[in-house]
Design a protein around this motif. Sequence first.
Motif, mmCIF file in Angstrom:
data_model
loop_
_atom_site.group_PDB
_atom_site.id
_atom_site.type_symbol
_atom_site.label_atom_id
_atom_site.label_comp_id
_atom_site.label_asym_id
_atom_site.label_seq_id
_atom_site.Cartn_x
_atom_site.Cartn_y
_atom_site.Cartn_z
ATOM 1 N N LEU A 1 3.494 7.278 14.711
ATOM 2 C CA LEU A 1 3.353 6.934 12.765
ATOM 3 C C LEU A 1 3.845 7.318 11.919
ATOM 4 N N ALA A 2 4.404 8.528 12.065
ATOM 5 C CA ALA A 2 5.639 8.513 11.348
ATOM 6 C C ALA A 2 6.723 9.413 12.357
ATOM 7 N N PRO A 3 7.946 8.472 12.957
ATOM 8 C CA PRO A 3 9.012 8.845 12.952
ATOM 9 C C PRO A 3 9.595 9.633 12.766
ATOM 10 N N GLN A 4 10.306 10.549 13.314
ATOM 11 C CA GLN A 4 11.509 11.581 11.821
ATOM 12 C C GLN A 4 12.369 10.840 13.127
ATOM 13 N N PRO A 5 13.682 11.224 11.742
ATOM 14 C CA PRO A 5 15.170 10.759 12.269
ATOM 15 C C PRO A 5 15.491 11.624 13.602
ATOM 16 N N ALA A 6 16.380 10.922 13.952
ATOM 17 C CA ALA A 6 16.762 11.958 15.073
ATOM 18 C C ALA A 6 18.035 13.085 14.314
ATOM 19 N N ASP B 1 1.150 10.356 1.768
ATOM 20 C CA ASP B 1 1.220 9.353 2.927
ATOM 21 C C ASP B 1 0.191 9.186 3.720
ATOM 22 N N PHE B 2 -1.085 10.136 4.407
ATOM 23 C CA PHE B 2 -1.647 9.774 5.564
ATOM 24 C C PHE B 2 -2.560 9.939 4.683
ATOM 25 N N VAL B 3 -3.808 9.564 5.314
ATOM 26 C CA VAL B 3 -5.446 10.047 4.748
ATOM 27 C C VAL B 3 -6.331 9.989 5.803
ATOM 28 N N ARG C 1 0.971 -1.335 -0.283
ATOM 29 C CA ARG C 1 -0.213 0.466 -0.117
ATOM 30 C C ARG C 1 0.138 1.317 0.190
ATOM 31 N N VAL C 2 0.278 2.498 -0.057
ATOM 32 C CA VAL C 2 1.156 3.128 -0.282
ATOM 33 C C VAL C 2 0.444 3.851 0.776
ATOM 34 N N GLY C 3 -0.126 4.729 0.427
ATOM 35 C CA GLY C 3 -0.250 6.019 2.009
ATOM 36 C C GLY C 3 -1.606 4.867 3.551
ATOM 37 N N LYS C 4 -0.150 5.617 3.932
ATOM 38 C CA LYS C 4 -1.936 4.621 5.672
ATOM 39 C C LYS C 4 -3.226 5.930 5.967
ATOM 40 N N VAL C 5 -4.088 4.501 5.938
ATOM 41 C CA VAL C 5 -5.607 5.473 6.129
ATOM 42 C C VAL C 5 -6.148 5.023 7.544
ATOM 43 N N VAL D 1 -0.480 14.944 4.197
ATOM 44 C CA VAL D 1 -1.951 14.154 4.680
ATOM 45 C C VAL D 1 -2.877 15.218 3.527
ATOM 46 N N ALA D 2 -3.994 13.553 3.882
ATOM 47 C CA ALA D 2 -5.581 14.070 3.394
ATOM 48 C C ALA D 2 -6.525 14.088 3.695
ATOM 49 N N LEU D 3 -6.997 15.189 4.386
ATOM 50 C CA LEU D 3 -7.869 14.779 5.284
ATOM 51 C C LEU D 3 -9.797 15.105 4.892
ATOM 52 N N LEU D 4 -10.077 13.627 4.786
ATOM 53 C CA LEU D 4 -11.175 13.388 4.068
ATOM 54 C C LEU D 4 -13.157 13.285 5.376
ATOM 55 N N ASP D 5 -13.793 13.505 5.142
ATOM 56 C CA ASP D 5 -14.474 14.081 6.417
ATOM 57 C C ASP D 5 -15.930 13.220 5.869
ATOM 58 N N LEU D 6 -16.057 12.240 6.443
ATOM 59 C CA LEU D 6 -17.358 11.091 5.319
ATOM 60 C C LEU D 6 -17.902 11.418 6.833
ATOM 61 N N ASN D 7 -18.153 12.279 7.252
ATOM 62 C CA ASN D 7 -19.325 12.483 8.393
ATOM 63 C C ASN D 7 -20.520 13.143 7.285
ATOM 64 N N LEU D 8 -21.278 12.753 6.430
ATOM 65 C CA LEU D 8 -21.437 12.776 5.267
ATOM 66 C C LEU D 8 -23.025 13.237 5.902
#
Length: 386
Positions: free
Chosen positions: A372-377, A250-252, A133-137, A167-174
């Motif tokens: 979720l997305a560790p940053q390099p030290a 990267d993230f949905v 998979r590409v981005g994490k949902v 990042v994509a934010l999807l509002d699915l509270n329709l």
Amino acid sequence: MSLKILLLAPSREGLEAISRELPQARESADVSTAVGGVAELLLEVGALRPDLVVAELPHLDDAGLVTLESTLSASPSTWMILLSPVQAPEFQLRAMRTGVREVLRSPLEDGELRAASDRLLGRIAALRGGAARVGKVLAFLPAKGGSGSTFLATNLAYALAVRGQRVALLDLNLQFGDASLFLTETRSTRTIVELARDVSRIDGAFLESSMLQVSPTLWMLPAPDTPEASIDVNPDAVERIVSLARTRFDFVVMDMGRVLEAATLRALDQADTIYITLQLTLPFIHDTKRLISLLRSLGYSQDKTQVIVNRFEKGGEITIADAGRSIGARIDLQIPNSFAAVAYSINHGIPLLKSAARDPVAKALVAMADGLAPQPAVRKRGWFGW
């Protein structure tokens, strides 16, 4: 090894009608057919263990649903499309609880079965081939209204974006979505409705250009402006939007409503993690237990769900341990209570990391984003290094 498909209908004429809708599937798969009902389906699935079943079952009563559930439970790798003249939401939900992936109306409408079978066969082939998979949902699902699920979804999306993630934010509270109010005062000219009305036009670039850009790395797709407009948001459109989003970002992050219907279930199917949010009061705990039971019955495993206690305060009457025992699940995350800072953030439409970056809730969201997305030290340079 080719995929195995089982077609079942109560008559030869019904089988022919199904076969006419699946010309491509028949060419690339090992197809078996059977005439009968639920009893015959039980025998055929047990013997063949097909990857996909397309079954027309026009007279499916309570006993038949029980048999169908046991059939699919005994063959967990089998996905099923049910053809039925009954399209009531209650029936569709009960059918999905048995393990059915999609419920289509019979008699069939032109192209509907072909699209559904192509979609499911594509997923099956991807799973079998171990396609990456590409981005994490990530889906945020409130156990009860007022849980703070939308605040957590929007602010986690922002926390991920500020660390360089797309990042994509999807509002699915329709019916009653308002996620955009938590991040910006800018109103979008497009919502998910405009995309859903012409789903055939959607590709990754069109999706991204239709979204509201909140920051350099954060885009969002708002919910419909009115509850009645959500009628135009069909399950196929939701699935395509989520699928395309994960190829562009990267993230949905999906902000879900409390209503679990065909469209939102299609989105949850693609989620890597479902975050169930609650507060430590008896009504929340009661609804959380019911929601977890429903998700399990729909086939969402415990590994796919995490439970978040929001507005947590030490010394409360109900403890984390009490809540975990009551809902029968582990409490995975705790977000502290900081009413004043959070209220200011919401009332002004400003992400908490901008309005109060040192607040305990902001720090909890940063820690969640770190996981979720560790940053390099970053290595600190000494005097001689300079």
